[in-house]
Design a protein around this motif. Structure first.
Motif, PDB file in Angstrom:
ATOM      1  N   TYR A 191      30.993  20.557   6.361  1.00  0.00           N
ATOM      2  CA  TYR A 191      31.212  20.764   7.785  1.00  0.00           C
ATOM      3  C   TYR A 191      29.869  20.808   8.498  1.00  0.00           C
ATOM      4  O   TYR A 191      28.869  21.266   7.945  1.00  0.00           O
ATOM      5  CB  TYR A 191      31.946  22.090   8.040  1.00  0.00           C
ATOM      6  CG  TYR A 191      33.403  22.062   7.640  1.00  0.00           C
ATOM      7  CD1 TYR A 191      33.776  22.254   6.316  1.00  0.00           C
ATOM      8  CD2 TYR A 191      34.400  21.836   8.577  1.00  0.00           C
ATOM      9  CE1 TYR A 191      35.111  22.209   5.942  1.00  0.00           C
ATOM     10  CE2 TYR A 191      35.735  21.802   8.217  1.00  0.00           C
ATOM     11  CZ  TYR A 191      36.083  21.984   6.894  1.00  0.00           C
ATOM     12  OH  TYR A 191      37.399  21.939   6.531  1.00  0.00           O
ATOM     13  N   LEU A 248      27.343  22.995   6.424  1.00  0.00           N
ATOM     14  CA  LEU A 248      28.005  23.929   5.522  1.00  0.00           C
ATOM     15  C   LEU A 248      28.814  23.195   4.470  1.00  0.00           C
ATOM     16  O   LEU A 248      29.537  22.245   4.771  1.00  0.00           O
ATOM     17  CB  LEU A 248      28.938  24.849   6.319  1.00  0.00           C
ATOM     18  CG  LEU A 248      28.260  25.867   7.238  1.00  0.00           C
ATOM     19  CD1 LEU A 248      29.230  26.372   8.291  1.00  0.00           C
ATOM     20  CD2 LEU A 248      27.719  27.039   6.432  1.00  0.00           C
ATOM     21  N   GLY A 300      29.208  28.099   1.508  1.00  0.00           N
ATOM     22  CA  GLY A 300      27.840  28.463   1.221  1.00  0.00           C
ATOM     23  C   GLY A 300      27.166  28.955   2.493  1.00  0.00           C
ATOM     24  O   GLY A 300      27.805  29.036   3.555  1.00  0.00           O
ATOM     25  N   TYR A 305      38.369  32.993   9.818  1.00  0.00           N
ATOM     26  CA  TYR A 305      37.099  33.193   9.136  1.00  0.00           C
ATOM     27  C   TYR A 305      36.202  34.107   9.969  1.00  0.00           C
ATOM     28  O   TYR A 305      36.216  34.092  11.192  1.00  0.00           O
ATOM     29  CB  TYR A 305      36.376  31.858   8.915  1.00  0.00           C
ATOM     30  CG  TYR A 305      37.000  31.018   7.837  1.00  0.00           C
ATOM     31  CD1 TYR A 305      38.054  30.162   8.131  1.00  0.00           C
ATOM     32  CD2 TYR A 305      36.538  31.079   6.534  1.00  0.00           C
ATOM     33  CE1 TYR A 305      38.640  29.392   7.137  1.00  0.00           C
ATOM     34  CE2 TYR A 305      37.117  30.310   5.532  1.00  0.00           C
ATOM     35  CZ  TYR A 305      38.167  29.478   5.847  1.00  0.00           C
ATOM     36  OH  TYR A 305      38.738  28.723   4.865  1.00  0.00           O
ATOM     37  N   GLN A 332      32.148  35.044  10.424  1.00  0.00           N
ATOM     38  CA  GLN A 332      30.800  34.575  10.119  1.00  0.00           C
ATOM     39  C   GLN A 332      29.774  35.570  10.625  1.00  0.00           C
ATOM     40  O   GLN A 332      29.661  35.808  11.830  1.00  0.00           O
ATOM     41  CB  GLN A 332      30.535  33.192  10.718  1.00  0.00           C
ATOM     42  CG  GLN A 332      29.209  32.588  10.284  1.00  0.00           C
ATOM     43  CD  GLN A 332      29.035  31.157  10.765  1.00  0.00           C
ATOM     44  OE1 GLN A 332      29.599  30.751  11.772  1.00  0.00           O
ATOM     45  NE2 GLN A 332      28.253  30.373  10.032  1.00  0.00           N
ATOM     46  N   GLY A 355      23.449  34.374   9.832  1.00  0.00           N
ATOM     47  CA  GLY A 355      22.738  33.824   8.691  1.00  0.00           C
ATOM     48  C   GLY A 355      23.583  33.557   7.467  1.00  0.00           C
ATOM     49  O   GLY A 355      23.062  33.206   6.411  1.00  0.00           O
ATOM     50  N   LYS A 356      24.895  33.703   7.617  1.00  0.00           N
ATOM     51  CA  LYS A 356      25.785  33.492   6.483  1.00  0.00           C
ATOM     52  C   LYS A 356      26.834  32.434   6.802  1.00  0.00           C
ATOM     53  O   LYS A 356      27.051  32.073   7.958  1.00  0.00           O
ATOM     54  CB  LYS A 356      26.469  34.802   6.094  1.00  0.00           C
ATOM     55  CG  LYS A 356      25.501  35.872   5.609  1.00  0.00           C
ATOM     56  CD  LYS A 356      26.252  37.082   5.081  1.00  0.00           C
ATOM     57  CE  LYS A 356      25.281  38.114   4.525  1.00  0.00           C
ATOM     58  NZ  LYS A 356      26.001  39.300   3.966  1.00  0.00           N
ATOM     59  N   GLY A 357      27.483  31.953   5.761  1.00  0.00           N
ATOM     60  CA  GLY A 357      28.574  31.026   5.960  1.00  0.00           C
ATOM     61  C   GLY A 357      29.852  31.761   6.307  1.00  0.00           C
ATOM     62  O   GLY A 357      29.968  32.964   6.080  1.00  0.00           O
ATOM     63  N   PRO A 358      30.827  31.076   6.863  1.00  0.00           N
ATOM     64  CA  PRO A 358      32.101  31.718   7.199  1.00  0.00           C
ATOM     65  C   PRO A 358      32.802  32.238   5.951  1.00  0.00           C
ATOM     66  O   PRO A 358      32.716  31.636   4.882  1.00  0.00           O
ATOM     67  CB  PRO A 358      32.906  30.583   7.838  1.00  0.00           C
ATOM     68  CG  PRO A 358      31.899  29.581   8.270  1.00  0.00           C
ATOM     69  CD  PRO A 358      30.787  29.672   7.278  1.00  0.00           C
ATOM     70  N   LEU A 364      36.587  33.728   4.593  1.00  0.00           N
ATOM     71  CA  LEU A 364      38.009  33.891   4.902  1.00  0.00           C
ATOM     72  C   LEU A 364      38.374  35.373   4.921  1.00  0.00           C
ATOM     73  O   LEU A 364      38.033  36.126   4.013  1.00  0.00           O
ATOM     74  CB  LEU A 364      38.852  33.182   3.848  1.00  0.00           C
ATOM     75  CG  LEU A 364      40.367  33.266   4.048  1.00  0.00           C
ATOM     76  CD1 LEU A 364      40.790  32.366   5.189  1.00  0.00           C
ATOM     77  CD2 LEU A 364      41.106  32.888   2.769  1.00  0.00           C
ATOM     78  N   PHE A 419      36.383  32.772  13.648  1.00  0.00           N
ATOM     79  CA  PHE A 419      36.913  31.429  13.892  1.00  0.00           C
ATOM     80  C   PHE A 419      38.354  31.337  13.405  1.00  0.00           C
ATOM     81  O   PHE A 419      38.668  31.774  12.289  1.00  0.00           O
ATOM     82  CB  PHE A 419      36.095  30.371  13.136  1.00  0.00           C
ATOM     83  CG  PHE A 419      34.698  30.194  13.620  1.00  0.00           C
ATOM     84  CD1 PHE A 419      33.647  30.883  13.043  1.00  0.00           C
ATOM     85  CD2 PHE A 419      34.414  29.311  14.658  1.00  0.00           C
ATOM     86  CE1 PHE A 419      32.348  30.714  13.481  1.00  0.00           C
ATOM     87  CE2 PHE A 419      33.118  29.130  15.105  1.00  0.00           C
ATOM     88  CZ  PHE A 419      32.086  29.835  14.513  1.00  0.00           C
ATOM     89  N   ASN A 435      43.517  23.662   2.598  1.00  0.00           N
ATOM     90  CA  ASN A 435      42.261  23.680   3.317  1.00  0.00           C
ATOM     91  C   ASN A 435      41.688  22.309   3.636  1.00  0.00           C
ATOM     92  O   ASN A 435      40.654  22.221   4.243  1.00  0.00           O
ATOM     93  CB  ASN A 435      41.222  24.461   2.518  1.00  0.00           C
ATOM     94  CG  ASN A 435      41.383  25.939   2.735  1.00  0.00           C
ATOM     95  OD1 ASN A 435      41.733  26.349   3.817  1.00  0.00           O
ATOM     96  ND2 ASN A 435      41.148  26.713   1.715  1.00  0.00           N
ATOM     97  N   LEU A 493      40.144  21.135   7.771  1.00  0.00           N
ATOM     98  CA  LEU A 493      40.394  22.205   8.726  1.00  0.00           C
ATOM     99  C   LEU A 493      39.839  21.824  10.088  1.00  0.00           C
ATOM    100  O   LEU A 493      38.740  21.309  10.193  1.00  0.00           O
ATOM    101  CB  LEU A 493      39.707  23.489   8.268  1.00  0.00           C
ATOM    102  CG  LEU A 493      40.394  24.339   7.195  1.00  0.00           C
ATOM    103  CD1 LEU A 493      39.469  25.459   6.771  1.00  0.00           C
ATOM    104  CD2 LEU A 493      41.706  24.883   7.694  1.00  0.00           C
ATOM    105  N   PHE A 533      38.671  23.681  13.413  1.00  0.00           N
ATOM    106  CA  PHE A 533      38.301  25.031  13.809  1.00  0.00           C
ATOM    107  C   PHE A 533      38.366  25.219  15.323  1.00  0.00           C
ATOM    108  O   PHE A 533      38.158  24.276  16.098  1.00  0.00           O
ATOM    109  CB  PHE A 533      36.869  25.335  13.349  1.00  0.00           C
ATOM    110  CG  PHE A 533      36.754  25.673  11.894  1.00  0.00           C
ATOM    111  CD1 PHE A 533      36.596  24.671  10.952  1.00  0.00           C
ATOM    112  CD2 PHE A 533      36.785  26.995  11.470  1.00  0.00           C
ATOM    113  CE1 PHE A 533      36.479  24.976   9.603  1.00  0.00           C
ATOM    114  CE2 PHE A 533      36.672  27.308  10.120  1.00  0.00           C
ATOM    115  CZ  PHE A 533      36.512  26.298   9.189  1.00  0.00           C
TER     116      PHE A 533
END
Lengths: 117, 113
Positions: free
Chosen positions: A35, A90, A109, B36, B38, B41-44, B46, B89, B98, B101, B103
């Motif tokens: 993504y 991502l 990630g 999700y 987020q 500095g991090k990924g989403p 669930l 999100f 999945n 997706l 968003f």
């Protein structure tokens, strides 16, 4: 259990160059999705791979490509970079059952942040 | 293709109060709706999901409701805590789960101590 690992975490390129991003999914996960996240467009689907085959593709130009290896690791490539390609890329993996049917959540990630100058 | 709209874009609530985020989708074939979270500095990540054959799902302080007729779904967080501050999100998919997706544009939730 290690999570989804993306490398590099940060990179800076100039217009016209190309870039390759790498993603190692969670052990045992066979599906990998990519993504693009930008402030203006949000999270947009690029493509999804399962067993080395691209199963789904988003609405991105052909400059964006990807592949998946036999160990489920995946790479995405962007050629002829444009300023608008600056984004957080991502990678996410998921556990798929028989015939690739989804049976678990999508694990993301921390992303590779690309800046194009 | 599918279009997911999310409101509000920002939301501030007092600690302990409830927060509600709403999403609408356009494709009636969508059947999977995850949410999700987020953090910076991090990924989403669930936090909860719901499928089209279910109207409501709860997990401790978090709940999601789905109205298939109106094509909208909502996230409810009760007894909010400072660690709930993040961007949330919503998403929709019409695959098995999945795949591909779509968003929403995200809601920045701030919990005021």
């Amino acid at each position: 259990k290690a999570g989804v690992t993306q490398t590099p975490r940060y990179l800076i390129k100039t217009r016209g160059q190309q870039v390759t991003l790498s993603c190692s999914p969670i052990s045992g996960h066979r599906s990998v999705s990519w993504y693009q996240q930008t402030p203006g467009q949000g999270l947009q689907f690029l493509f999804e791979y399962f067993s080395e085959t691209q199963r789904n593709k988003g609405n991105f130009p052909g400059r964006f490509s990807g592949r998946q290896f036999s160990n489920s690791r995946s790479e995405m490539n962007v050629s002829t970079l444009e300023l608008g390609d600056s984004a957080l890329y991502l990678c996410a993996s998921s556990l798929n059952g028989v015939s690739g049917r989804f049976i678990g959540e999508l694990f993301f990630g921390e992303g590779s942040r690309l800046t194009v100058l | 293709g599918e279009n997911v709209e999310q409101h509000p874009s920002t939301l501030s609530v007092q600690e302990g109060d409830s927060a509600v985020i709403k999403c609408t989708y356009s494709d009636s074939a969508s059947n999977y709706f995850p949410w999700y979270k987020q953090e910076l500095g991090k990924g989403p990540q669930l936090i909860i999901d719901i499928r089209s054959n279910v109207g409501e799902k709860k997990d401790q302080r978090i709940a999601v409701t789905l109205n298939k007729t109106a094509k909208h779904f909502s996230l409810h967080i009760t007894e909010t805590q400072p660690e709930d501050s993040a961007v949330y999100f919503c998403a929709a998919s019409k695959g098995f789960g999945n795949e591909k997706l779509t968003f929403g544009t995200g809601t920045r939730l701030t919990i005021i101590p």
